[in-house]
Design an enzyme around this catalytic site. Structure first.
Site, PDB file in Angstrom:
ATOM      1  N   GLU A 108     -18.567  -6.253  -2.063  1.00 13.01           N
ATOM      2  CA  GLU A 108     -17.178  -6.697  -1.967  1.00 13.01           C
ATOM      3  C   GLU A 108     -17.009  -8.103  -2.524  1.00 13.01           C
ATOM      4  OE1 GLU A 108     -13.411  -5.120  -0.263  1.00 13.01           O
ATOM      5  OE2 GLU A 108     -15.011  -4.649  -1.655  1.00 13.01           O
ATOM      6  N   ASP A 153      -4.576  -9.793  -8.528  1.00 12.90           N
ATOM      7  CA  ASP A 153      -4.991  -8.858  -9.566  1.00 12.90           C
ATOM      8  C   ASP A 153      -3.880  -8.028 -10.198  1.00 12.90           C
ATOM      9  OD1 ASP A 153      -4.680  -7.591  -7.133  1.00 12.90           O
ATOM     10  OD2 ASP A 153      -6.610  -6.568  -7.134  1.00 12.90           O
ATOM     11  N   GLU A 168     -12.454   0.189  -9.316  1.00 10.85           N
ATOM     12  CA  GLU A 168     -12.070  -0.679 -10.436  1.00 10.85           C
ATOM     13  C   GLU A 168     -13.126  -0.734 -11.541  1.00 10.85           C
ATOM     14  OE1 GLU A 168      -9.383  -1.485  -7.200  1.00 10.85           O
ATOM     15  OE2 GLU A 168     -11.584  -1.443  -7.260  1.00 10.85           O
ATOM     16  N   GLU A 170       0.824  -1.212   0.000  1.00 13.67           N
ATOM     17  CA  GLU A 170       0.000   0.000   0.000  1.00 13.67           C
ATOM     18  C   GLU A 170       0.857   1.261   0.000  1.00 13.67           C
ATOM     19  OE1 GLU A 170      -3.065   0.041  -0.516  1.00 13.67           O
ATOM     20  OE2 GLU A 170      -3.876  -1.898   0.094  1.00 13.67           O
TER      21      GLU A 170
END
Length: 817
Positions: free
Chosen positions: A349, A255, A367, A109
């Site tokens: 989610e 991803d 996204e 992150e």
């Protein structure tokens, strides 16, 4: 134009609304509500400071007491042309933010949000300085980025090269004071989503250390892939390299690993990244993709599903498929996601294959908006503007609160969570603004940048910072589809790269490169990369099934039973947007090539002109027949023997100029299909056809021709029951949803058979819009054609062939059912 499609909406300038909303939220972030905290708490109107609020577990690892949201929002402010606010934000970051805090943060992150935010902000500041603004800027953000990069480096001190998942910004990972360094596992995406930021940092600063560590981590992940399935697991041991979780998908945990392989190739030019991505992608489409679904599997047994639900992070994947050039499955999956969104207002989610909620939270993830933007960019279909409007309306209706936008705690009840992650301003606002913005709204050309997984902007010019990678590869991605063999500028560019053209007899162009003929070694390397891109694109075009158009012969004795597969043009009327198509009698243009003013213009007027390919550009042919008053045109291939059975369809390219003046539809038939139409014209003289996006129902064809002849009534009676029983209606075409179009039969000649069965073969999955300009294969122009005689095959023999096709079609339909 986008400006025109905007007028379909209740407000004409959504990008202005977004801009004003951003300023309001930015004000919340940098005022006493939040600043200098990492995040805004929108329900209680205060900042979230780690340690002062109840712990949220791993979610808090993104917070490092470094004004996270402010840094993450820097290049968003610049993109929205808020120069004063951007400059103020940069000054605040440089003056107030400390990076040496004794705090444990997520390496992943911190890399994508903070390091990426600093590098994106630096890119914007340099751009502004070069334009005469922010002249005071002296690379302060870059110096901070390097400082942060050095603080992240200790996490990579493992035998495998995979980073520890967490690091102490002051003390690293070793020693009791670090309070970390005991972890053994990390997610694949956590280790594999470093290369863009670290490589950019290396190339900005000239220090190769960062890029080398990121490459080592990627190399290790590649070596540990399952060799039979070529898939990777979700969690891996950073010391042994053993897979801890062996489920594999394209969502959470994996991803952005796939995303960064593709984008590393674009930014850095290393073909190894593209080869790895293509290997993984083939396995994804073989095992994980079940259109329109994307379901996790086991890496050792990829035919066995690992779960029956999907997580919302996979919504990025259609956007990555656009970058890959695989548009059709991107459309299908995006449409599935849109249906889930419309059912629950937001993407839960996690959700099941029948669109029920599995995990009810929605932390305002971007996204789906990201994929919407890339699909609109690729297709220019206003449908995706409508999707974007839905996203924006739902945000304002359900998530807007007095101090910002609040995450949804439960999409079923609409309850909120006191949370607004920094990625909301870094990504969601950025992609929605780009979706609705006009070109003149943007302060710079976004095509000169690549988006990181956090949507930070890194300049493609970084690819020139290494002597081994001289080409701006993404420029080739953009320009190849517009390459034209008769464009002097393009030819000069090729000449400088040592690339020459050989014109073949069948109208194609062959490219040959001689590195010794390039003007420099750098140009020669550029030429090699251009050739490789062309070969890759050519191979892809051969595999790509372009949504065809239809030429349907509707006059006696065919009555709509004969449908010829046709290719569309990149200009002129879009038949997908026409509910009725264009119907008219055909006539051969004189001259047949259509490359000069027609001598039989009075005959062509009001008809559909038949033209031969060759001797001039398609757009020139279209202009000549349009000037003569034609209502449409059909270009017939001059390459004897060509057929849609054996050759891939392509879109007829323009001539490098503005083609907005061409308003009639122009379709392309290969030689074999075109010959069928010419033979019918020779035998019956008056032949009427329908140009459309798909074949029309035959009963509908007849219902439009009144009064019916007895022969026509008999035909309906024989093939569809009594005239009273025959249902000649067709379902009204829905222009707003790509899922609504029935697929056009891909066969070269199709006999249309009406049935009373309401089921549709092969319609279990969401279908893409046949009319989307989803992929523009290269057309490099045309060569002189050699006139030849039409085939003498009789219509009787053709009718016999069609009858055989009908029987085969019926049998195939039974087999499918």
């Amino acid at each position: 134009m986008l400006l025109e499609t905007k007028h379909l909406f209740p407000w004409p300038h959504l990008e202005l609304l977004l801009s004003l909303s951003l300023l309001g939220i930015y004000s919340d972030v940098v005022t006493d509500h939040a600043y200098p905290a990492d995040e805004l708490m929108p329900l209680t109107c205060r900042g979230r400071v780690r340690g002062l609020e109840p712990s949220r577990g791993d979610v808090d690892d993104a917070l490092g007491k470094f004004s996270l949201t402010l840094i993450d929002t820097l290049d968003t402010l610049a993109l929205l042309n808020k120069t004063a606010e951007f400059e103020e934000a940069v000054r605040r970051v440089v003056t107030d933010v400390r990076l040496d805090n004794d705090i444990v943060v997520s390496v992943f992150e911190t890399n994508i949000r903070v390091l990426g935010g600093l590098l994106g902000g630096h890119s914007m500041a340099v751009m502004l300085k070069e334009s005469g603004r922010m002249v005071w800027y002296q690379d302060e953000l870059l110096h901070m980025a390097k400082d942060l990069g050095l603080r992240l480096l200790p996490a990579f001190n493992t035998s495998s090269g995979l980073p520890y998942p967490r690091v102490n910004l002051r003390f690293g990972v070793r020693g009791p004071e670090t309070r970390t360094g005991t972890e053994t596992d990390t997610c694949t995406a956590c280790a594999g989503t470093i290369i863009l930021e670290f490589a950019a940092l290396s190339r900005f600063t000239g220090d190769p250390t960062f890029e080398a560590h990121a490459r080592r981590a990627l190399d290790f992940l590649w070596e540990k892939r399952q060799r039979n399935s070529n898939l990777v697991g979700t969690t891996i041991n950073i010391h042994s390299g053993e897979w801890v979780r062996r489920d594999s998908g394209v969502g959470a945990g994996i991803d952005s690993y796939y995303e960064y392989l593709m984008k590393a190739y674009i930014l850095l030019g290393d073909e190894q990244f593209l080869q790895r991505f293509n290997t993984h992608y083939a396995s994804i489409m073989k095992y994980i993709s079940q259109p329109p679904l994307l379901l996790d599997v086991h890496i050792h047994k990829p035919l066995l599903p690992a779960r029956t639900w999907m997580d919302s992070l996979l919504a990025f994947f259609p956007g990555l498929q656009v970058l890959k050039g695989d548009i059709r499955p991107a459309i299908e999956t995006h449409e599935m996601l849109y249906q889930v969104t419309k059912k629950h207002n937001f993407l839960p989610e996690a959700f099941t294959t029948d669109f029920r909620v599995h995990w009810a939270q929605h932390p305002l993830r971007p996204e789906f908006a990201e994929s919407t933007y890339f699909l609109y960019k690729a297709t220019r279909d206003p449908y995706y503007l409508e999707v974007g409007r839905t996203i924006l309306e739902n945000l304002n209706r359900f998530a807007r609160v007095p101090c910002g936008f609040a995450a949804m705690k439960d999409v079923r009840t609409g309850s909120h969570e006191d949370r607004m992650d920094s990625f909301f301003l870094a990504e969601m606002f950025k992609y929605l603004f780009l979706l609705f913005a006009e070109e003149e709204d943007l302060p710079f050309n976004v095509e000169d940048y690549i988006f990181t997984t956090e949507a930070h902007l890194l300049p493609l010019s970084l690819s020139t910072a290494s002597n081994s990678q001289a080409a701006k590869l993404f420029v080739y991605f953009k320009s190849i589809k517009y390459f034209m063999a008769n464009n002097p500028e393009h030819l000069e560019l090729l000449r400088r790269m040592g690339v020459s053209l050989i014109h073949l007899k069948d109208g194609r162009v062959q490219l040959v490169q001689h590195a010794t003929q390039a003007v420099s070694a750098v140009a020669a390397e550029d030429g090699m990369r251009f050739m490789q891109e062309m070969m890759e694109l050519s191979s892809q075009q051969q595999k790509e099934q372009l949504p065809p158009r239809a030429v349907q012969i509707v006059s006696h004795p065919f009555f709509g039973r004969v449908v010829l597969t046709a290719g569309p043009a990149q200009f002129g009327m879009d038949l997908y947007k026409s509910s009725s198509g264009v119907r008219g009698f055909v006539t051969v243009a004189e001259p047949y090539n259509g490359c000069s003013v027609l001598s039989n213009g009075e005959i062509v007027a009001g008809r559909i002109a038949l033209l031969q390919r060759g001797q001039c550009m398609f757009a020139e042919k279209a202009r000549h027949i349009q000037k003569a008053g034609a209502i449409g045109g059909i270009v017939i291939d001059d390459n004897e023997g060509s057929s849609s059975d054996t050759a891939p369809l392509f879109q007829m390219a323009g001539d490098g100029r503005n083609t907005d003046d061409v308003t009639l539809p122009l379709l392309f038939l290969f030689y074999k299909e075109g010959n069928i139409l010419l033979e019918a014209l020779k035998e019956y003289r008056e032949v009427e056809v329908l140009l459309s996006d798909k074949a029309r129902d035959r009963g509908e064809m007849l219902s439009e021709t009144e009064p019916r002849h007895e022969y026509e009534k008999m035909l309906i009676f024989e093939e569809g029951g009594t005239p009273e029983e025959e249902d000649c209606s067709t379902e009204e075409k829905d222009h707003t949803s790509p899922a609504s179009s029935e697929p056009v039969d891909q066969s070269q000649v199709t006999t249309q058979e009406q049935t009373t069965d309401d089921s549709v073969v092969g319609q279990e999955s969401v279908q893409p819009a046949e009319g989307l300009g989803s992929y523009d294969p290269v057309d490099v122009g045309e060569e002189p054609a050699v006139d030849g005689d039409y085939s003498s095959q009789s219509v009787d023999s053709l009718m016999a062939d069609w009858q055989e096709d009908l029987e085969a079609f019926k049998q195939m339909e039974k087999d499918e059912l």
